[in-house]
Design an enzyme around this catalytic site. Sequence first.
Site, PDB file in Angstrom:
ATOM      1  N   LYS A  68      16.163  -0.745   4.396  1.00 17.07           N
ATOM      2  CA  LYS A  68      16.316   0.548   5.052  1.00 17.07           C
ATOM      3  C   LYS A  68      17.665   0.608   5.754  1.00 17.07           C
ATOM      4  CE  LYS A  68      13.420   3.585   7.777  1.00 17.07           C
ATOM      5  NZ  LYS A  68      13.368   4.668   6.805  1.00 17.07           N
TER       6      LYS A  68
ATOM      7  N   ASP B  33      -0.822  -6.205   2.430  1.00 18.14           N
ATOM      8  CA  ASP B  33      -0.592  -5.047   3.300  1.00 18.14           C
ATOM      9  C   ASP B  33      -1.830  -4.873   4.176  1.00 18.14           C
ATOM     10  OD1 ASP B  33      -0.072  -2.361   4.353  1.00 18.14           O
ATOM     11  OD2 ASP B  33       1.351  -2.163   2.710  1.00 18.14           O
TER      12      ASP B  33
ATOM     13  N   ALA C  34       0.832  -1.217   0.000  1.00 15.01           N
ATOM     14  CA  ALA C  34       0.000   0.000   0.000  1.00 15.01           C
ATOM     15  C   ALA C  34       0.868   1.270   0.000  1.00 15.01           C
ATOM     16  CB  ALA C  34      -0.901  -0.011   1.239  1.00 15.01           C
ATOM     17  N   PRO C  35       0.435   2.337  -0.610  1.00 12.66           N
ATOM     18  CA  PRO C  35      -0.852   2.498  -1.295  1.00 12.66           C
ATOM     19  C   PRO C  35      -0.904   1.897  -2.711  1.00 12.66           C
ATOM     20  CG  PRO C  35       0.395   4.547  -1.378  1.00 12.66           C
ATOM     21  CD  PRO C  35       1.200   3.598  -0.550  1.00 12.66           C
ATOM     22  N   GLY C  36       0.234   1.429  -3.253  1.00 15.58           N
ATOM     23  CA  GLY C  36       0.100   0.692  -4.504  1.00 15.58           C
ATOM     24  C   GLY C  36       0.916   1.199  -5.685  1.00 15.58           C
ATOM     25  N   GLY C  37       1.923   2.017  -5.429  1.00 12.67           N
ATOM     26  CA  GLY C  37       2.773   2.501  -6.537  1.00 12.67           C
ATOM     27  C   GLY C  37       3.453   1.351  -7.264  1.00 12.67           C
TER      28      GLY C  37
ATOM     29  N   ASP D 284       8.831  -3.595  -0.234  1.00  9.58           N
ATOM     30  CA  ASP D 284       9.255  -2.204  -0.017  1.00  9.58           C
ATOM     31  C   ASP D 284       8.581  -1.735   1.275  1.00  9.58           C
ATOM     32  OD1 ASP D 284      10.152   0.442  -0.576  1.00  9.58           O
ATOM     33  OD2 ASP D 284       8.251   0.912  -1.544  1.00  9.58           O
TER      34      ASP D 284
HETATM   35  C1  SAM Z   1       6.718   2.542   2.038  1.00 11.44           C
HETATM   36  S1  SAM Z   1       5.163   1.784   2.086  1.00 11.44           S
HETATM   37  C2  SAM Z   1       5.154   0.892   0.561  1.00 11.44           C
HETATM   38  C3  SAM Z   1       4.937   1.735  -0.648  1.00 11.44           C
HETATM   39  C4  SAM Z   1       4.613   0.936  -1.866  1.00 11.44           C
HETATM   40  N1  SAM Z   1       5.758   0.177  -2.326  1.00 11.44           N
HETATM   41  C5  SAM Z   1       4.116   1.787  -3.012  1.00 11.44           C
HETATM   42  O1  SAM Z   1       4.730   1.772  -4.074  1.00 11.44           O
HETATM   43  O2  SAM Z   1       3.081   2.457  -2.861  1.00 11.44           O
HETATM   44  C6  SAM Z   1       5.357   0.522   3.270  1.00 11.44           C
HETATM   45  C7  SAM Z   1       4.139  -0.334   3.492  1.00 11.44           C
HETATM   46  O3  SAM Z   1       4.550  -1.513   4.185  1.00 11.44           O
HETATM   47  C8  SAM Z   1       3.447  -1.943   4.964  1.00 11.44           C
HETATM   48  N2  SAM Z   1       3.902  -2.892   5.979  1.00 11.44           N
HETATM   49  C9  SAM Z   1       4.712  -2.671   7.032  1.00 11.44           C
HETATM   50  N3  SAM Z   1       4.865  -3.804   7.732  1.00 11.44           N
HETATM   51  C10 SAM Z   1       4.147  -4.773   7.087  1.00 11.44           C
HETATM   52  C11 SAM Z   1       3.930  -6.149   7.320  1.00 11.44           C
HETATM   53  N4  SAM Z   1       4.464  -6.790   8.363  1.00 11.44           N
HETATM   54  N5  SAM Z   1       3.168  -6.851   6.454  1.00 11.44           N
HETATM   55  C12 SAM Z   1       2.619  -6.220   5.380  1.00 11.44           C
HETATM   56  N6  SAM Z   1       2.804  -4.915   5.116  1.00 11.44           N
HETATM   57  C13 SAM Z   1       3.552  -4.195   5.968  1.00 11.44           C
HETATM   58  C14 SAM Z   1       2.886  -0.652   5.530  1.00 11.44           C
HETATM   59  O4  SAM Z   1       1.526  -0.820   5.913  1.00 11.44           O
HETATM   60  C15 SAM Z   1       3.055   0.316   4.339  1.00 11.44           C
HETATM   61  O5  SAM Z   1       1.856   0.422   3.608  1.00 11.44           O
END
Ligand code: SAM
Length: 353
Positions: free
Chosen positions: A309, A242, A223-226, A279
Amino acid sequence: MNEQETIQPAESRWIGTANHGFAAYAQEELKRAFGSVKSSVLVPGEVLLLTLPADAEQVLHRLQAQPLMFLRHIQPVRYDLVLEQLTEQEQQPLDALAALLLKREELYGKTIALQVRKTGDAETDDSNASELRHQLEERLAELHAEFTVQQPELIVSVLWTADRLYAGISKPEDNLSDWNGGAIRFQREEGQISRAKFKLLEAEKVFGIDFTAFRRALDVGAAPGGWTSFLLERGLQVTAVDPAKMHPSLQNHPQLKTVRRNAADVKFSAGEFDLLVCDMSWSPKLTARLVIDLLDAVQPGGTVIVTVKLMHKKPLAVIREVMESFEEARLQIQRAKQLFHNRDEITLYMVKY
Ligand SMILES: C[S@@+](CC[C@H](N)C(=O)[O-])C[C@H]1O[C@@H](n2cnc3c(N)ncnc32)[C@H](O)[C@@H]1O
């Protein structure tokens, strides 16, 4: 042995660029690769003037054989003009540089990208880098070169600082990136879901990954889905995991399945996916653990792309540890690189064997 027989060790001078705040890590990596590095800061945390203990050919060979994670761009320093001396001789810096470049036979009749940068403290009569490029281009008309941005045969790189004008000539593939200073710019699209998409677009370009060759992708922390929207655009079926909500524009997409759960609590069939991307912007070790636990779902030969990270303490050691744990889990690391669109992270491109 008398003095004339002493062999001078080869040296070459470069300007190296890293993402803002990461030049010290690029320098550390260069030290590990070349033994010793003389450097001075041209832009704090970002741009360094480097003297490496090897000739240009050896430097390029080593950087290609063993790419560094934090060195984003490198350009040779062939000319180093001291601005104060030019003023004393009543010479304009660009006139002086053009006179030197017009002596270079290899530039005549070529397609050339002029890549001009200036530091914040450069005194250039309010001209910005793009105006300086035009002014230099006009002075180089005699070259009968075609000035271009894309796919040049040669790049002339110029950096204007408070007291000097540095310039060098190179082939695009020798700069680590054919973009000015390695700053890859993508056009923001209308309705683009997140800036994170640029990271995957850049990985596609820089690592040369053909995403259309995959069929089924697992996007962890989607999320959000890029990233998901990028994969859908490349024609893949995507399972997005997510607990957070995906962007409304992705709802009911026929190729997308969303799983609104913590990735630690989901399970898939063995070999269900040929691509896994993650990510999560999370602790590197926990991210690695989570991805490794999901690897059964990736086919042998499948690709895994993870952003890791960087924590404040000892990032090089943390990355090494994370990479080792992936290698132990039968992932072969193809590339590890801080992309221009990575902030405090690097991107790992791996293949499962
Ligand atoms: C930086 S954002 C990802 C952005 C995404 N790659 C995009 O292009 O929109 C990180 C995401 O990782 C999710 N997240 C963190 N820990 C998680 C877990 N244990 N399982 C699934 N999702 C997780 C968060 O809810 C957040 O939406």
